[in-house]
Write an enzyme that holds these catalytic residues in place. Structure first.
Site, PDB file in Angstrom:
ATOM      1  N   GLY A   1     -35.411  43.134 -61.973  1.00  0.00           N
ATOM      2  CA  GLY A   1     -34.551  42.366 -62.874  1.00  0.00           C
ATOM      3  C   GLY A   1     -33.610  41.410 -62.164  1.00  0.00           C
TER       4      GLY A   1
ATOM      5  CG  ASP B   1     -33.678  42.599 -68.451  1.00  0.00           C
ATOM      6  OD1 ASP B   1     -33.122  42.440 -69.560  1.00  0.00           O
ATOM      7  OD2 ASP B   1     -34.605  41.873 -68.056  1.00  0.00           O
TER       8      ASP B   1
ATOM      9  CB  SER C   1     -34.223  36.586 -64.011  1.00  0.00           C
ATOM     10  OG  SER C   1     -35.354  36.327 -63.257  1.00  0.00           O
TER      11      SER C   1
END
Ligand code: MEV
Length: 319
Positions: free
Chosen positions: A107, A152, A109
């Site tokens: 995760g 996320d 991003s």
């Protein structure tokens, strides 16, 4: 100058079903992403992301709407959304740093999006709440990817291990110690958006997909209870059942199956893919005395063991 860090995540239960209104359980891991930020006197935004080979990517505050390279997209769109929401504008120097590779599916991003918004909130003294950061970060990810449950982002903000429902409808911390997870990386980068769209297509055509998600939801309810009570053998069984459901949706892969099978053979309580499938990582839970054997078995099957601690701290300002 402000420096902010946020953790990566691993999905424990409810992968894919959480995109469709069901709950999931996600844990924050001790691999962090960080963002350093300071204001500039001019109107330039200069981004450095050494791990992504981005050196001095420069745009003016008036150019935030343009198409940005994928390596800086989440940072640039997060800034644009923040400036629009609070009617602000300023030049910025930004440097991102990652303790983990973006290819693992931890995760990166979402963690960098959360760091960017938290850093802006600090720099401009907005004092955004966790939920306000969640909403703006989730909007940013949807603006770019078009799909995703936001689990996320929640892990990056709140940390710990969370019971999470689509879009942040419920975000609840589990009362749980560190979970001794074994994480095996397949060496293959998963394409989350494509897999999420594929499952959504399947759902449109086949009503059994909804039944599959209903079962996943039941597994999440049970898993929540057994995780909080440290019943790792039952948690392992639930992982196996959840993986079966994911496999039947067609999101597993030969590599994932191979690593999961090797973990079973070596005596793990349970194992499953974690996340979108198609590659990235599998997770396993094993009795203490079998942990090393299970890790070896995963390695012998071609997996790469990534040491992780679960239940990591959420986004924070670094001194
Ligand atoms: C991807 O890591 C997990 C999915 O459930 C997508 C999402 O929840 O955004 C497949």
């Amino acid at each position: 100058m402000v420096k902010v860090s946020a953790p990566g995540k691993l999905m424990l239960f409810g992968d894919h079903a959480v995109v469709h209104g069901r709950p999931c359980i996600v844990t924050a891991v001790n691999h962090r992403m960080s963002v350093e930020m300071e204001k500039r006197e001019d109107s330039k935004i200069i981004i450095n992301a050494p791990e992504m080979n981005i050196n001095d990517y420069t745009v003016s505050t008036n150019e935030l709407n343009k198409e940005h390279p994928k390596e800086v997209k989440f940072v640039a769109v997060a800034i644009k959304n923040f400036f629009e929401k609070y009617n602000l504008k300023s030049g910025l120097n930004i440097k991102t740093k990652s303790e983990f590779s973006s290819k693992f599916g931890f995760g990166s991003s979402s963690a960098v999006t959360v760091c960017t918004i938290k850093a802006l909130s600090e720099l401009f003294k907005i004092g955004m709440t966790e939920k306000e950061i969640f909403d703006l970060a989730y909007k940013t990810v949807l603006d770019i990817q078009g799909v995703g449950s936001g689990f996320d982002i929640a892990a990056a903000i709140y940390g710990g291990t969370l019971y999470f429902v689509t879009g942040g409808k419920t975000i609840e911390k589990l009362d749980m110690k560190n979970l001794p997870l074994i994480v095996g990386y397949t060496g293959i980068k998963a394409d989350t958006a494509t897999l999420v769209r594929m499952v959504a297509e399947k759902k449109k055509k086949n009503s059994y997909v909804d039944a599959n998600f209903d079962l996943a939801e039941k597994i999440v309810f049970d898993a929540k209870l057994h995780l909080e009570n440290d019943n790792h053998n039952v948690v392992g069984e639930l992982m196996n059942s959840n993986h079966g459901l994911l496999n039947s949706l067609g999101v597993s892969s030969a590599e994932l199956e191979n690593l999961i099978h090797s973990a079973h053979k070596a005596g793990a309580y349970g194992a499953k893919l974690s996340g979108a499938g198609g590659g990235d990582c599998m997770i396993a839970l094993a009795p203490e005395e079998k942990k090393e054997v299970v890790k070896k078995a995963i390695e012998n099957a071609g997996g790469i063991i990534i040491p992780v601690e679960t239940n990591a701290k959420g986004v924070r300002v670094e001194e």
